[in-house]
Scaffold this active site. Structure first.
Site, PDB file in Angstrom:
ATOM      1  N   ASN A  27      34.128 125.617  -9.665  1.00 53.20           N
ATOM      2  CA  ASN A  27      35.586 125.640  -9.652  1.00 53.20           C
ATOM      3  C   ASN A  27      36.067 124.273  -9.176  1.00 53.20           C
ATOM      4  OD1 ASN A  27      38.314 126.129  -8.616  1.00 53.20           O
ATOM      5  ND2 ASN A  27      37.814 128.299  -8.817  1.00 53.20           N
TER       6      ASN A  27
ATOM      7  N   TYR B  32      41.675 109.733   3.750  1.00 50.99           N
ATOM      8  CA  TYR B  32      42.578 109.591   2.621  1.00 50.99           C
ATOM      9  C   TYR B  32      41.896 108.973   1.427  1.00 50.99           C
ATOM     10  CZ  TYR B  32      46.993 111.380   4.026  1.00 50.99           C
ATOM     11  OH  TYR B  32      47.993 112.232   4.342  1.00 50.99           O
TER      12      TYR B  32
ATOM     13  N   LYS C 109      47.148 110.009  -2.795  1.00 49.65           N
ATOM     14  CA  LYS C 109      48.088 111.123  -2.607  1.00 49.65           C
ATOM     15  C   LYS C 109      47.727 112.258  -3.564  1.00 49.65           C
ATOM     16  CE  LYS C 109      51.107 110.933   0.685  1.00 49.65           C
ATOM     17  NZ  LYS C 109      50.107 110.777   1.743  1.00 49.65           N
TER      18      LYS C 109
ATOM     19  N   GLN D  37      64.037 132.377 -16.743  1.00 46.88           N
ATOM     20  CA  GLN D  37      64.907 133.325 -17.470  1.00 46.88           C
ATOM     21  C   GLN D  37      64.477 134.776 -17.168  1.00 46.88           C
ATOM     22  OE1 GLN D  37      66.876 129.977 -18.810  1.00 46.88           O
ATOM     23  NE2 GLN D  37      67.583 132.043 -19.130  1.00 46.88           N
TER      24      GLN D  37
ATOM     25  N   ASP E  54      43.804 111.927 -11.149  1.00 50.58           N
ATOM     26  CA  ASP E  54      43.936 110.483 -11.338  1.00 50.58           C
ATOM     27  C   ASP E  54      42.524 109.952 -11.537  1.00 50.58           C
ATOM     28  OD1 ASP E  54      44.102 107.760 -11.094  1.00 50.58           O
ATOM     29  OD2 ASP E  54      45.328 107.766  -9.274  1.00 50.58           O
TER      30      ASP E  54
ATOM     31  N   ASP F  14      50.177 107.766 -12.676  1.00 48.58           N
ATOM     32  CA  ASP F  14      48.757 107.530 -12.956  1.00 48.58           C
ATOM     33  C   ASP F  14      47.932 108.810 -13.103  1.00 48.58           C
ATOM     34  OD1 ASP F  14      48.629 108.365 -10.327  1.00 48.58           O
ATOM     35  OD2 ASP F  14      48.063 106.414  -9.514  1.00 48.58           O
TER      36      ASP F  14
HETATM   37  C1  F6R Z   1      48.942 108.019  -5.869  1.00 52.85           C
HETATM   38  C2  F6R Z   1      48.690 106.638  -5.525  1.00 52.85           C
HETATM   39  C3  F6R Z   1      48.706 106.186  -4.133  1.00 52.85           C
HETATM   40  C4  F6R Z   1      47.421 105.422  -3.854  1.00 52.85           C
HETATM   41  C5  F6R Z   1      47.510 104.623  -2.600  1.00 52.85           C
HETATM   42  C6  F6R Z   1      46.203 103.942  -2.279  1.00 52.85           C
HETATM   43  O1  F6R Z   1      48.900 108.138  -7.227  1.00 52.85           O
HETATM   44  O2  F6R Z   1      48.432 105.866  -6.405  1.00 52.85           O
HETATM   45  O3  F6R Z   1      48.891 107.209  -3.224  1.00 52.85           O
HETATM   46  O4  F6R Z   1      46.372 106.314  -3.792  1.00 52.85           O
HETATM   47  O5  F6R Z   1      48.527 103.719  -2.793  1.00 52.85           O
HETATM   48  O6  F6R Z   1      46.021 102.876  -3.109  1.00 52.85           O
HETATM   49  P1  F6R Z   1      44.823 101.836  -3.062  1.00 52.85           P
HETATM   50  O7  F6R Z   1      43.680 102.497  -3.764  1.00 52.85           O
HETATM   51  O8  F6R Z   1      45.370 100.720  -3.865  1.00 52.85           O
HETATM   52  O9  F6R Z   1      44.557 101.507  -1.651  1.00 52.85           O
HETATM   53 MG    MG Z   2      48.876 109.614  -8.734  1.00 52.76          MG
HETATM   54 MG    MG Z   3      47.040 106.775  -7.751  1.00 47.68          MG
END
Ligand code: F6R
Ligand code: MG
Ligand code: MG
Length: 367
Positions: free
Chosen positions: A105, A232, A235, A245, A11, A53
């Site tokens: 990598n 975090y 995701k 197959q 992303d 995304d």
């Molecule tokens: C995965 C995704 C979500 C965001 C999460 C945090 O593609 O978009 O997991 O990473 O909603 O979002 P923000 O950056 O808006 O706090």
């Molecule tokens: Mg995503």
């Molecule tokens: Mg995202």
């Protein structure tokens, strides 16, 4: 000649929040890979797609898994795409590129990777899956069912080619010092496999092998972004490759468990529980920044050359499934933040609630 099939996805920015990358961003990634990969002879072929995304670069080459030149090509293509994202002011520009510079990598640097190397069969069909708004454990149940259950895989009963079953390589993704894995065989270790795979956030199917031929059948990106960044950053949005197959399940047998729309981690702010909806290629994200989605592109590869993709979830049957999954999404959303509708503390995408709990803790009194 052995063919390497590799998908690397990230992303690197999207329009209107976490919805969809811009056309310019995708065009930039595509032209970068074409110019620096295909035209320089590094790649035999490639295809660019997006799911929600996330931008995925599917590639074929002969350099084997984990090849530095191939990984650098993908990394640099994402850097080029990030420049466009920044210019256009896209949300989350470069968000999955967690390190400042490339070091050998892309594993452990943010992008998700799934790779396999094999001697091509005379015809070599495979499926490429890409999920958004969820984590790699989302593939646990579909893989378990497709490779072990005659309820989804009739070939386990009918086809001599699958009579020996499959070997599962399962990774403990909470372990960060290295790849902590266990190998278990279906059908004899079925209950042990289930005991691990019930915990989608800790144990993730990394790969599956045919026990009859020893050939690689499936491989999943196991990256957990918060294990890399220590917090975090979004995701993981995993990708997966599955050969189909012959000694492997039929295409429809691999797709079959995706009609369940099982509840997975992700959805809004990566902090909720939602049903996994099978969607068409290049779909966007919408309701409650979700629901968690998965796309599936079917291909054949021959001498390293890819056919055009056939969109496996673009069929009236899957419209019916999508309606059912929408109902499941609405039902769990009706209980908002309560109980199972949100993830446990360790999986929430935001530290804010932990701070809040600390503050509240100090205000408690004991009567
Ligand atoms: C995965 C995704 C979500 C965001 C999460 C945090 O593609 O978009 O997991 O990473 O909603 O979002 P923000 O950056 O808006 O706090
Ligand atoms: Mg995503
Ligand atoms: Mg995202």
């Amino acid at each position: 000649m052995k063919t390497t099939l590799a998908v690397i996805k990230a992303d690197i920015g999207s329009i209107g929040g976490h919805i969809v990358p811009s056309r310019q961003l995708i065009a930039e990634v595509e032209s970068y890979v074409k110019k620096n990969g295909l035209e320089k002879g590094l790649l035999l072929d490639f295809n660019i797609s997006h799911t929600g995304d996330d931008v995925a670069i599917l590639m074929t080459h002969t350099k084997g898994k984990g090849n530095e030149e191939i990984h650098k090509l993908a990394w640099d293509a994402f850097i080029a795409g990030t420049e466009v994202a920044k210019k256009q002011g896209l949300y989350g520009a470069g968000q999955d590129l967690l390190k400042d510079s490339f070091s050998g990598n892309v594993k452990g640097m943010g992008p998700a990777v799934a790779e396999m190397e094999f001697e091509e069969r005379p015809n070599e069909p495979f499926l490429f899956f890409a999920a958004d708004k969820t984590d790699p454990g989302a593939y646990n149940l579909p893989l378990f069912l497709a490779f072990t259950s005659p309820m989804h895989n009739a070939g386990l009963m009918l086809s001599p080619a699958m009579k020996d079953g499959f070997k599962f390589v399962i990774m403990d993704v909470a372990y960060t010092e290295g790849d902590r894995i266990i190998e278990l065989n279906a059908p004899e270790d079925l209950y042990d496999i289930a005991a691990l795979l019930r915990d989608n956030q800790r144990f993730v199917v990394e790969s599956v092998y045919s026990r009859g031929t020893g050939d690689i059948a499936a491989t999943v990106s196991t990256t957990r972004l918060h294990n890399i960044a220590g917090k975090y950053t979004g995701k993981d949005d995993p990708v997966m490759l599955v050969r189909v197959q012959g000694a492997f399940p039929a295409t429809g047998e691999v797709l079959s468990p995706f009609n369940i729309g099982h509840y997975v981690a992700g959805f809004m702010r990566g902090s909720h529980t939602g049903p996994l909806m099978p969607v068409k290629r290049n779909s966007t994200i919408s309701y409650f920044d979700g629901p968690p989605v998965v796309s599936s592109s079917a291909y054949c590869v021959h001498n390293g050359l890819l056919t055009e993709p056939a969109d496996a979830f673009d069929h009236p049957y899957w419209d019916y499934v999508r309606t059912n999954v929408s109902r499941k999404a609405t039902e769990i959303r009706q209980q908002g933040f309560s109980g199972l509708a949100m993830l446990p503390y360790g999986e929430l995408e935001y530290g804010g609630i932990v701070e809040k709990m600390k503050k509240l803790d100090g205000k408690f009194t004991v009567r």
